[in-house]
Write a protein that holds these residues in place. Structure first.
Motif, mmCIF file in Angstrom:
data_model
loop_
_atom_site.group_PDB
_atom_site.id
_atom_site.type_symbol
_atom_site.label_atom_id
_atom_site.label_comp_id
_atom_site.label_asym_id
_atom_site.label_seq_id
_atom_site.Cartn_x
_atom_site.Cartn_y
_atom_site.Cartn_z
ATOM 1 N N VAL A 68 0.852 -1.200 0.000
ATOM 2 C CA VAL A 68 0.000 0.000 0.000
ATOM 3 C C VAL A 68 0.884 1.246 0.000
ATOM 4 O O VAL A 68 0.679 2.174 -0.783
ATOM 5 C CB VAL A 68 -0.954 0.012 1.226
ATOM 6 N N ALA A 71 2.634 1.644 -3.355
ATOM 7 C CA ALA A 71 1.701 2.141 -4.378
ATOM 8 C C ALA A 71 1.464 3.641 -4.195
ATOM 9 O O ALA A 71 1.410 4.400 -5.156
ATOM 10 C CB ALA A 71 0.377 1.380 -4.296
ATOM 11 N N THR A 72 1.349 4.054 -2.928
ATOM 12 C CA THR A 72 1.162 5.474 -2.616
ATOM 13 C C THR A 72 2.353 6.282 -3.110
ATOM 14 O O THR A 72 2.193 7.295 -3.798
ATOM 15 C CB THR A 72 1.008 5.668 -1.083
ATOM 16 N N THR A 75 2.600 6.404 -7.025
ATOM 17 C CA THR A 75 1.645 7.301 -7.675
ATOM 18 C C THR A 75 2.027 8.760 -7.443
ATOM 19 O O THR A 75 1.951 9.578 -8.354
ATOM 20 C CB THR A 75 0.216 7.055 -7.157
ATOM 21 N N GLU A 99 -6.127 1.629 -9.209
ATOM 22 C CA GLU A 99 -5.249 0.545 -8.714
ATOM 23 C C GLU A 99 -5.043 0.697 -7.207
ATOM 24 O O GLU A 99 -5.127 -0.271 -6.454
ATOM 25 C CB GLU A 99 -3.875 0.613 -9.400
ATOM 26 N N ARG A 100 -4.753 1.926 -6.785
ATOM 27 C CA ARG A 100 -4.516 2.154 -5.346
ATOM 28 C C ARG A 100 -5.782 1.943 -4.533
ATOM 29 O O ARG A 100 -5.750 1.338 -3.456
ATOM 30 C CB ARG A 100 -4.002 3.581 -5.125
ATOM 31 N N LEU A 171 -7.032 8.950 0.977
ATOM 32 C CA LEU A 171 -6.843 8.751 -0.460
ATOM 33 C C LEU A 171 -7.876 9.551 -1.251
ATOM 34 O O LEU A 171 -7.554 10.177 -2.261
ATOM 35 C CB LEU A 171 -6.943 7.255 -0.784
#
Length: 205
Positions: A68, A71-72, A75, A99-100, A171
């Protein structure tokens, strides 16, 4: 001549004592140990002890959290480095966010499922313990240990669930902010329609 495997010494701790042997007994396989080359006297490897089920579960959860976080970070880097160059349309940008969102949503679903099943298991164990007490029977050490372990795991899964739900809310805020920035950048990079029309009319045949 054929090369013989290098002889090794295995050293580990047993009941507070350091034990070394050129053969590793079965009961020492899961212990933390050093492996030392007999030829050079140098330590050639350090082997961690085997993980318990609880530690393995925690390691798996930490890996999910790491994904996670990764991915953060990915991006953020992609959107900040070259938002306009990377994403020609808002839809392309949204695909990355999806995706996230999917990773975090899956983590929330898993944590919720774990909380529910752990709670049900704990209620069942407490019921068994209560029944034994009411009938004057002792609660076994194993049952008490199971209740304690299940409760610790439930607390940890609840914390994980809260953490993932918090990340999901953050998010949404982050996506709204980046989409707004993207639109501003896109507007700034788009030529004025009047200027485009002027260029078109002066273009040679």
């Amino acid at each position: 001549g054929s090369a013989t495997p290098a002889k090794k010494l295995y050293c580990w701790n047993e009941n507070g004592q350091r034990v070394c042997s050129d053969a590793l007994p079965a009961d020492a396989v899961n212990r933390a140990r050093d492996e030392i080359s007999v030829k050079s006297g140098l330590r050639t490897a350090e082997v961690e002890r085997a993980l318990t089920d609880e530690e393995r579960a925690q390691a798996a959860e930490e890996e999910v959290q790491r994904k996670v976080d990764q991915a953060t970070a990915d991006t953020r880097r992609r959107t900040d480095q070259a938002m306009l160059a990377s994403y020609e349309t808002e839809e392309a940008l949204n695909r990355v966010f999806n995706e996230r969102i999917s990773i975090v949503d899956n983590s929330i679903r898993t944590a919720r499922y774990n909380v529910t099943s752990l709670r049900e298991g704990l209620v069942s164990l407490l019921q068994t313990a209560g029944d034994r007490e009411l009938s004057g029977q002792p609660i076994s050490t194993e049952l008490a240990a199971n209740i304690s372990k299940r409760h610790r795991e439930l607390v940890r899964q609840r914390q994980l669930q809260a953490s993932f739900e918090n990340q999901r809310a953050e998010l949404d805020v982050e996506i709204a902010d980046i989409i707004r920035r993207y639109r501003d950048l896109k507007a700034a990079a788009t030529p004025d329609p009047a200027a485009v029309a002027q260029t078109e009319t002066t273009k040679p045949e």
